[in-house]
Design a protein around this motif. Structure first.
Motif, PDB file in Angstrom:
ATOM      1  N   ILE A 129       0.559  -1.038   0.314  1.00 54.01           N
ATOM      2  CA  ILE A 129      -0.039   0.093  -0.257  1.00 54.01           C
ATOM      3  C   ILE A 129       0.954   1.169  -0.401  1.00 54.01           C
ATOM      4  O   ILE A 129       0.906   2.462  -0.993  1.00 54.01           O
ATOM      5  N   LEU A 130       1.769   1.087   0.884  1.00 50.03           N
ATOM      6  CA  LEU A 130       2.427   2.218   0.877  1.00 50.03           C
ATOM      7  C   LEU A 130       3.300   2.848  -0.815  1.00 50.03           C
ATOM      8  O   LEU A 130       3.436   3.630  -0.679  1.00 50.03           O
ATOM      9  N   LYS A 131       3.394   1.781  -0.722  1.00 54.91           N
ATOM     10  CA  LYS A 131       4.320   1.502  -2.644  1.00 54.91           C
ATOM     11  C   LYS A 131       3.719   1.991  -3.307  1.00 54.91           C
ATOM     12  O   LYS A 131       3.745   1.852  -5.206  1.00 54.91           O
ATOM     13  N   ARG A 132       2.059   1.521  -3.206  1.00 49.92           N
ATOM     14  CA  ARG A 132       1.193   2.037  -4.203  1.00 49.92           C
ATOM     15  C   ARG A 132       1.518   0.182  -5.451  1.00 49.92           C
ATOM     16  O   ARG A 132       1.327   0.582  -6.607  1.00 49.92           O
ATOM     17  N   ASP A 133       1.733  -0.314  -4.774  1.00 44.29           N
ATOM     18  CA  ASP A 133       1.903  -1.367  -5.762  1.00 44.29           C
ATOM     19  C   ASP A 133       1.155  -2.573  -5.800  1.00 44.29           C
ATOM     20  O   ASP A 133       0.449  -3.777  -5.612  1.00 44.29           O
ATOM     21  N   ALA A 134       0.350  -2.583  -7.396  1.00 41.20           N
ATOM     22  CA  ALA A 134      -0.781  -2.548  -7.591  1.00 41.20           C
ATOM     23  C   ALA A 134      -1.124  -4.374  -7.686  1.00 41.20           C
ATOM     24  O   ALA A 134      -1.921  -4.510  -7.868  1.00 41.20           O
ATOM     25  N   LEU A 135      -0.058  -4.414  -8.329  1.00 43.42           N
ATOM     26  CA  LEU A 135       0.657  -5.782  -8.950  1.00 43.42           C
ATOM     27  C   LEU A 135       0.283  -6.383  -7.923  1.00 43.42           C
ATOM     28  O   LEU A 135      -0.336  -7.785  -7.917  1.00 43.42           O
ATOM     29  N   ASN A 136       1.249  -6.208  -6.539  1.00 44.53           N
ATOM     30  CA  ASN A 136       1.275  -7.429  -5.490  1.00 44.53           C
ATOM     31  C   ASN A 136      -0.699  -7.636  -4.799  1.00 44.53           C
ATOM     32  O   ASN A 136      -0.851  -8.235  -4.785  1.00 44.53           O
ATOM     33  N   LEU A 137      -0.681  -5.810  -4.791  1.00 46.73           N
ATOM     34  CA  LEU A 137      -1.945  -5.938  -4.079  1.00 46.73           C
ATOM     35  C   LEU A 137      -3.402  -6.750  -4.648  1.00 46.73           C
ATOM     36  O   LEU A 137      -4.200  -7.205  -4.606  1.00 46.73           O
ATOM     37  N   SER A 138      -2.874  -6.755  -5.734  1.00 46.40           N
ATOM     38  CA  SER A 138      -4.400  -7.726  -7.124  1.00 46.40           C
ATOM     39  C   SER A 138      -4.566  -9.204  -6.605  1.00 46.40           C
ATOM     40  O   SER A 138      -5.355 -10.009  -6.289  1.00 46.40           O
ATOM     41  N   ASP A 139      -3.158  -9.613  -6.518  1.00 45.10           N
ATOM     42  CA  ASP A 139      -2.721 -10.806  -6.224  1.00 45.10           C
ATOM     43  C   ASP A 139      -3.387 -11.245  -4.790  1.00 45.10           C
ATOM     44  O   ASP A 139      -3.859 -12.068  -4.624  1.00 45.10           O
ATOM     45  N   ALA A 140      -3.339 -10.403  -4.629  1.00 39.51           N
ATOM     46  CA  ALA A 140      -3.859 -10.550  -2.689  1.00 39.51           C
ATOM     47  C   ALA A 140      -5.105 -10.232  -2.922  1.00 39.51           C
ATOM     48  O   ALA A 140      -5.699 -11.452  -2.371  1.00 39.51           O
ATOM     49  N   ILE A 141      -5.831  -9.185  -3.101  1.00 32.98           N
ATOM     50  CA  ILE A 141      -7.220  -9.246  -3.847  1.00 32.98           C
ATOM     51  C   ILE A 141      -7.678 -10.983  -4.020  1.00 32.98           C
ATOM     52  O   ILE A 141      -8.759 -11.484  -3.753  1.00 32.98           O
ATOM     53  N   ASP A 142      -7.165 -11.266  -4.945  1.00 32.89           N
ATOM     54  CA  ASP A 142      -7.943 -12.090  -5.955  1.00 32.89           C
ATOM     55  C   ASP A 142      -7.685 -13.448  -4.983  1.00 32.89           C
ATOM     56  O   ASP A 142      -8.453 -14.409  -4.815  1.00 32.89           O
ATOM     57  N   ARG A 143      -6.558 -13.602  -3.749  1.00 31.76           N
ATOM     58  CA  ARG A 143      -6.474 -14.802  -2.702  1.00 31.76           C
ATOM     59  C   ARG A 143      -7.726 -14.016  -2.151  1.00 31.76           C
ATOM     60  O   ARG A 143      -8.185 -15.489  -2.166  1.00 31.76           O
ATOM     61  N   TRP A 144      -7.392 -13.265  -1.901  1.00 37.87           N
ATOM     62  CA  TRP A 144      -8.742 -13.023  -0.855  1.00 37.87           C
ATOM     63  C   TRP A 144     -10.654 -13.537  -1.396  1.00 37.87           C
ATOM     64  O   TRP A 144     -10.509 -13.583  -0.437  1.00 37.87           O
ATOM     65  N   THR A 145      -9.950 -12.805  -2.860  1.00 35.92           N
ATOM     66  CA  THR A 145     -11.791 -12.687  -3.117  1.00 35.92           C
ATOM     67  C   THR A 145     -12.319 -14.911  -3.302  1.00 35.92           C
ATOM     68  O   THR A 145     -13.404 -14.497  -3.162  1.00 35.92           O
ATOM     69  N   ARG A 146     -10.375 -15.366  -3.361  1.00 40.93           N
ATOM     70  CA  ARG A 146     -11.011 -16.532  -3.320  1.00 40.93           C
ATOM     71  C   ARG A 146     -11.451 -17.654  -1.996  1.00 40.93           C
ATOM     72  O   ARG A 146     -12.051 -18.107  -2.410  1.00 40.93           O
ATOM     73  N   SER A 147     -11.076 -16.870  -0.811  1.00 40.53           N
ATOM     74  CA  SER A 147     -12.556 -17.754   0.549  1.00 40.53           C
ATOM     75  C   SER A 147     -13.176 -16.515   0.784  1.00 40.53           C
ATOM     76  O   SER A 147     -14.345 -17.310   1.227  1.00 40.53           O
ATOM     77  N   LEU A 148     -13.549 -15.955  -0.302  1.00 34.62           N
ATOM     78  CA  LEU A 148     -14.940 -14.246   0.211  1.00 34.62           C
ATOM     79  C   LEU A 148     -15.271 -14.572  -0.933  1.00 34.62           C
ATOM     80  O   LEU A 148     -15.406 -13.049  -1.412  1.00 34.62           O
ATOM     81  N   ASP A 149     -15.549 -15.431  -2.140  1.00 33.81           N
ATOM     82  CA  ASP A 149     -16.451 -15.135  -3.241  1.00 33.81           C
ATOM     83  C   ASP A 149     -17.619 -14.763  -3.791  1.00 33.81           C
ATOM     84  O   ASP A 149     -17.796 -14.147  -3.988  1.00 33.81           O
ATOM     85  N   PHE A 150     -18.119 -14.027  -2.138  1.00 36.26           N
ATOM     86  CA  PHE A 150     -19.138 -13.961  -1.689  1.00 36.26           C
ATOM     87  C   PHE A 150     -19.356 -12.243  -1.966  1.00 36.26           C
ATOM     88  O   PHE A 150     -20.355 -11.771  -2.227  1.00 36.26           O
ATOM     89  N   LEU A 151     -17.878 -11.483  -2.167  1.00 32.12           N
ATOM     90  CA  LEU A 151     -17.742 -10.040  -1.872  1.00 32.12           C
ATOM     91  C   LEU A 151     -18.042  -9.614  -3.368  1.00 32.12           C
ATOM     92  O   LEU A 151     -17.726 -10.085  -4.488  1.00 32.12           O
TER      93      LEU A 151
END
Ligand code: ADP
Length: 764
Positions: A81-103
């Motif tokens: 977030i500090l670095k505004r690293d969109a790539l890693n954060l997108s990966d993180a979002i994907d990971r989180w979405t996998r476990s919380l797919d209803f979001l």
């Protein structure tokens, strides 16, 4: 009108009425309670359902928050977030979405609120939801959950196009947001991870609820007033909106609990308002039960109640009947026993069963019956004895009656055979008995004479004295002795004797009138009296000269020897006695023959008594006897011949002195008795024998009991007294003195009291 209902029926009806009354009360109160209870129960159920619905409503965002809390606070995420690293954060979002797919939304922003990366991968660098929301998230510095309404554009910005397409244009969307601020080690806000869920399309929540509470429960989530999630069909149903009343309450910040209409159906609803982070009303969560279901529950309860009532109704009748039977039973038993008594059967008893209170009555009743039975037996015996006695008595009465008839017949025959006539008259002057001799002597038929006629008849035929005497005898007391009257009737000289027979009260209720023909007797008596009178006269002159001669010889004859003198003295005394006797005979003959004229005048009784005492004082003193006058001075005057009354009094006094022992007292009393004045002389002498008393007033009766030795009397004194007193219309009688002694009493009319013309003429 008489009430013909029996006691049993009355008790039966009363019990029935009581039971019915209580039953109705119970029924009504049960009905009321069921209603209340159902309402309360439903309200409670709805409230607990609502609580559960709320927890379910919050379950998902809380899961999200718990799931993301840890990864979001990791150092790598902070760095990215500090670095505004969109790539890693997108990966993180994907990971989180996998476990919380209803979001629907999963966005990462930096500290400037600029979006670094979105789940939708849209690149516009706009702030998340126009920023205001995140400002407060950064201020809180804590992860938190909020429900917000966002515009169509804002929503479409955050979600993929597919989700955006589903929404009607311009339509606002209600989303549940979990905002997790990302803070550096030194506490600087680096940014935030925002997860969101679109409630408009997430209709599964209410259905989950229904699974738990059953199909009768409606659960809904409203966006403002519009139902966006409901167990009642689609969001676009006919009436998607809540009742204005409900919305009004919720908008005001209040919960709603009451009846409302949803899709033309009545519901019992419990609703709570939902607010956004600013505290604005954004919607509601509600649980409702359709009225039909509610009524169904209530009706089921009522049906149960009615069923119970239907079952207990016959029981109620039976109970009333049983109670009536039980209450009436003791009376039945009593009434059976009483019927027995009425029919004379005292052997019946009340059987002692049942309640102990009643048993005590039965026992007493049975005891009473026992004593009644005993008494009945006793009474029957007594009655039998009485009947026997009565029979005996009747036989005796018959025998007595026959005896009496015989006796009466005999008496009648005797009376009829008598030469003397007799009449019995009662107080009303009715003739009760009369014999034929009486009718013959009076020359009239008396038997058929009416009441009071007999006296009138006597009056009419000239027997006035007899009529008057009969009248006064019937009006005076029975102490009056026999009265004798002589009168002439039709050439006959009749002697009437009036004798009182029976006393009732103070009056004589029966008078016996004896009638004797004394025509011949009178003639003989007349001849006798005339003979005695002439002999007495003949004797009086020689006796007087003899007495004079003897006195002369005794006074002049000094030559007489003692013996001669004594003999001559005896001669003189005897001559004197003879003279006294002759004088008495002459006296009584004159009085009885009516030749003596009485000089009647008012006499003072006190003076008369004192004078008599004065005269007799010397003789009394010689025997040491006191003469005492013992009466009040204010006595009325009497009507009589003073000398003759003095003669009577001195005669009685001389007898009293003569026949009393020495050293005694002779008392003279006088008292008024109605129209008469009674003068009595009471002495202390020996009481005269009863056999002598009857003859005291008849001529020549002497009883030698003089205390002074020789009585010296002629036996004519009291006879003369009686003749004198009868000439005064009085009576003379004897009575023994209480405590010893004799009383001689004579009565004389009081002056002015007697209606006698002679009292005024002053002549005898
Ligand atoms: P006499 O003139 O002889 O006394 P009365 O006629 O006076 O006769 O009395 C008759 C008789 O009555 C007397 O002989 C006497 O026996 C009796 N007698 C009269 N008075 C009394 C008296 N006070 N006490 C007792 N006996 C009396």
């Amino acid at each position: 009108m008489t009430n013909r209902l029996s006691i049993r029926n009355r008790i039966y009806l009363a019990t029935l009425f009581m039971l019915a009354f209580s039953y109705t009360l119970l029924f009504a109160s049960s009905l009321f309670t069921i209603n209340r209870f159902t309402e309360e129960q439903v309200a409670k159920d709805l409230e607990s359902s609502l609580k559960f619905a709320k927890s379910q409503y919050m379950a998902r965002p809380e899961t999200v928050m718990e799931a993301l809390k840890l990864p979001v606070s990791s150092d790598s995420v902070r760095n990215w977030i500090l670095k505004r690293d969109a790539l890693n954060l997108s990966d993180a979002i994907d990971r989180w979405t996998r476990s919380l797919d209803f979001l629907d939304i999963l966005t990462v922003v930096d500290s400037e609120q600029s979006v670094i990366v979105r789940k939708s991968r849209k690149k516009e660098t706009r702030t998340f939801l126009k920023g205001s929301l995140l400002a407060s998230a950064f201020n809180r510095r804590q992860p938190f959950i909020t429900t917000e309404i966002v515009s169509h554009d804002d929503y479409c910005q955050e979600v993929n196009d597919e989700a955006c397409m589903v929404l009607p244009e311009k339509k606002e969307v209600m989303i549940q947001l979990v905002i997790l601020p990302v803070i550096s080690q030194d506490g600087t806000i680096l940014g935030a991870v925002i997860a969101g869920n679109d409630l408009n399309k997430d209709s599964h929540l209410p259905y989950q609820q229904q699974k738990i509470f059953g199909k009768n429960v409606e659960m809904l989530v409203a966006q403002k007033g519009e139902r966006i999630a409901s167990t009642m069909g689609k969001i676009d149903a006919l009436h998607p909106n809540l009742d204005q009343r409900v919305v009004g309450a919720l908008k005001g910040g209040f919960s709603f609990n009451g009846t409302t209409t949803l899709d033309n159906r009545q519901f019992e609803m419990v609703a709570e308002p939902l607010h956004n982070l600013k505290g604005e009303f954004i919607g509601a969560i509600a649980v409702a039960l359709e009225q039909g279901t509610f009524d169904g529950i209530r009706n089921e309860n009522i049906q149960n109640l009615i069923l119970c009532s239907a079952i207990s109704l016959p029981l109620m009748f039976m109970l009333a009947y049983f109670v009536a039977q039980q209450v009436v039973l003791p009376f039945r038993r009593f009434s059976d026993a009483v019927e027995g008594i009425e029919s004379g059967d005292y052997t019946k008893r009340v059987s002692v069963e049942g309640f102990h209170e009643i048993r005590a009555y039965y026992d007493s009743f049975n005891l009473m019956l026992e004593s009644v039975e005993k008494r009945d037996k006793l009474l029957t015996n007594r009655i039998e004895q009485l009947l026997t006695l009565n029979k005996e008595l009747e036989n005796r009465i018959v025998a007595k009656k026959e005896e009496l008839n015989l006796e009466t017949g005999t008496q009648k025959a005797i009376l009829e055979s008598l030469l003397d006539g007799f009449l019995v008259i009662d107080g009303k002057q009715r003739i009760l008995h009369v014999n034929s001799a009486a009718e013959e002597l009076l020359g009239v038929n008396l038997s058929g004479m009416p009441e009071k006629q007999v006296l009138a008849y006597f009056d009419r035929v000239g027997l006035k004295e007899l009529a008057a005497s009969l009248k006064s005898a019937s009006e005076s007391s029975c102490t009056v002795s026999e009265k004798v009257i002589q009168a002439r009737l039709g050439g006959k000289k009749l002697r009437f004797s009036i004798t009182p027979l029976l006393e009732q009260g103070e009056l004589c209720r029966r008078l016996l009138l004896g009638i004797r023909d004394v025509t011949r007797d009178g003639e003989v008596d007349q001849m006798k009296s005339e003979f005695i009178a002439s002999v007495s006269h003949e004797l009086k002159t020689p006796l007087t000269s003899m007495k004079g001669s003897l006195q002369f010889i005794l006074s002049k004859g000094k030559w007489l020897t003692g013996v001669e003198r004594e003999m001559l003295d005896v001669c003189r005394r005897n001559t004197e006695r003879l003279i006294f006797l002759v004088n008495d005979i002459i006296d009584i003959s004159r009085i009885e023959g009516g030749n003596e004229i009485f000089s009647m005048r008012p006499v003072d009784p006190g003076e008369l008594v004192l004078y008599a005492i004065e005269m007799m004082k010397k003789g009394a003193l010689a025997r040491n006897i006191s003469l005492v006058k013992d009466f009040e001075a204010e006595l009325p005057q009497i009507w009589g011949d003073y000398d003759r009354l003095l003669q009577v009094l001195t005669n009685i006094l001389s007898n009293a002195i003569k026949f009393s022992p020495q050293d005694t007292v002779i008392t003279l009393t006088a008292e008024q008795k109605g129209r008469m004045l009674a003068i009595s002389v009471a002495d202390g002498g020996k009481v005269i024998k009863p056999s002598h008393r009857e003859r005291l007033f008849t001529k020549f009766q002497k009883f030698s009991n003089a205390e002074s030795g020789d009585s010296g009397g002629s036996g004519l004194g009291l006879a003369i007294c009686r003749s004198i007193i009868e000439k005064h219309d009085g009576i003379i009688y004897y009575s023994p003195r209480v405590g010893g002694g004799n009383i001689f009493t004579f009565t004389v009319p009081v002056y002015g009291e007697k209606d006698d013309k002679n009292q005024n003429s002053h002549s005898g």
